[in-house]
Design a protein around this motif. Structure first.
Motif, short mmCIF file in Angstrom:
data_model
loop_
_atom_site.label_atom_id
_atom_site.label_comp_id
_atom_site.label_asym_id
_atom_site.label_seq_id
_atom_site.Cartn_x
_atom_site.Cartn_y
_atom_site.Cartn_z
N GLU A 1 0.83 -1.19 0.00
CA GLU A 1 0.00 0.00 0.00
C GLU A 1 0.87 1.26 0.00
O GLU A 1 1.99 1.26 0.53
N SER A 2 0.32 2.32 -0.56
CA SER A 2 0.98 3.62 -0.53
C SER A 2 -0.07 4.71 -0.63
O SER A 2 -1.24 4.42 -0.95
N GLY A 3 0.33 5.93 -0.33
CA GLY A 3 -0.57 7.06 -0.48
C GLY A 3 -1.15 7.60 0.81
O GLY A 3 -1.88 8.59 0.80
N GLY A 4 -0.86 6.94 1.92
CA GLY A 4 -1.36 7.44 3.19
C GLY A 4 -0.64 8.71 3.61
O GLY A 4 0.34 9.13 2.98
N GLY A 5 -1.14 9.33 4.67
CA GLY A 5 -0.52 10.56 5.16
C GLY A 5 -1.44 11.31 6.08
O GLY A 5 -2.43 10.78 6.57
N CYS B 1 -2.51 0.19 -4.05
CA CYS B 1 -2.04 -1.11 -3.58
C CYS B 1 -1.47 -1.84 -4.79
O CYS B 1 -2.22 -2.23 -5.69
N ALA B 2 -0.15 -1.99 -4.81
CA ALA B 2 0.52 -2.69 -5.90
C ALA B 2 0.62 -4.17 -5.56
O ALA B 2 1.13 -4.53 -4.50
N ALA B 3 0.14 -5.00 -6.46
CA ALA B 3 0.09 -6.44 -6.22
C ALA B 3 1.08 -7.17 -7.12
O ALA B 3 1.28 -6.80 -8.28
N SER B 4 1.68 -8.21 -6.57
CA SER B 4 2.57 -9.07 -7.34
C SER B 4 2.47 -10.49 -6.80
O SER B 4 2.02 -10.71 -5.67
N GLY B 5 2.89 -11.45 -7.62
CA GLY B 5 2.89 -12.84 -7.18
C GLY B 5 1.54 -13.51 -7.26
O GLY B 5 1.36 -14.61 -6.71
N LEU B 6 0.58 -12.89 -7.94
CA LEU B 6 -0.74 -13.48 -8.11
C LEU B 6 -1.32 -13.01 -9.43
O LEU B 6 -0.86 -11.99 -9.98
N THR B 7 -2.29 -13.76 -9.93
CA THR B 7 -3.01 -13.33 -11.13
C THR B 7 -4.06 -12.34 -10.67
O THR B 7 -5.19 -12.70 -10.35
N TYR C 1 -4.68 1.60 6.99
CA TYR C 1 -5.48 1.06 5.90
C TYR C 1 -4.73 -0.07 5.22
O TYR C 1 -3.55 0.06 4.89
N TYR C 2 -5.45 -1.17 5.01
CA TYR C 2 -4.87 -2.37 4.43
C TYR C 2 -5.60 -2.76 3.15
O TYR C 2 -6.84 -2.67 3.09
#
Length: 125
Positions: free
Chosen positions: A6-10, A22-28, A95-96
């Motif tokens: 996740e990114s963009g919090g503040g 939320c950048a995802a990797s390792g999954l379709t 946030y998750y």
């Protein structure tokens, strides 16, 4: 190995906006229902919104954020987003993002198998 980042919090003033990613990797990615949750100190993890993997991209929202938050996904970029508007101090939490193979009309944390580390959102009054 599934990884969600996740990114963009503040820190933002009440009434302001933030956009989480939320950048995802390792999954379709396109085959997973994706969701956003939050957890405030001393409280349980709370479901906010989910978007299904189907082409329709059905969305579901908790009453607490309906009309203020918008979930979206870009399957070409393996990225999930949460646009948060009209933020309130009670939105302050970590946030998750999370990924699930489950698809339904209601969601709880146990439906999701993979989780990010979270990003802090603080809304000042």
């Amino acid at each position: 190995q599934v990884q969600l980042v996740e990114s963009g919090g503040g820190l933002v003033q009440a009434g302001g906006s933030l956009r989480l990613s939320c950048a995802a990797s390792g999954l379709t990615f396109s085959r997973y229902t994706m969701g956003w949750f939050r957890q405030a100190p001393g409280k349980e993890r709370e479901f906010l919104t989910a978007i299904t993997w189907s082409a329709a991209g059905n969305t579901y929202y908790a009453d607490s954020v309906k009309g203020r938050f918008t979930i979206s996904r870009d399957n070409a970029k393996n990225t999930l987003y949460l646009q948060m508007n009209s933020l309130k101090p009670e939105d302050t939490a970590i946030y998750y993002c999370a990924a699930a193979t489950y698809t339904g009309t209601t969601y709880s944390p146990t439906d999701f198998r993979s989780w990010g580390q979270g990003t802090q959102v603080t809304v000042s009054s």
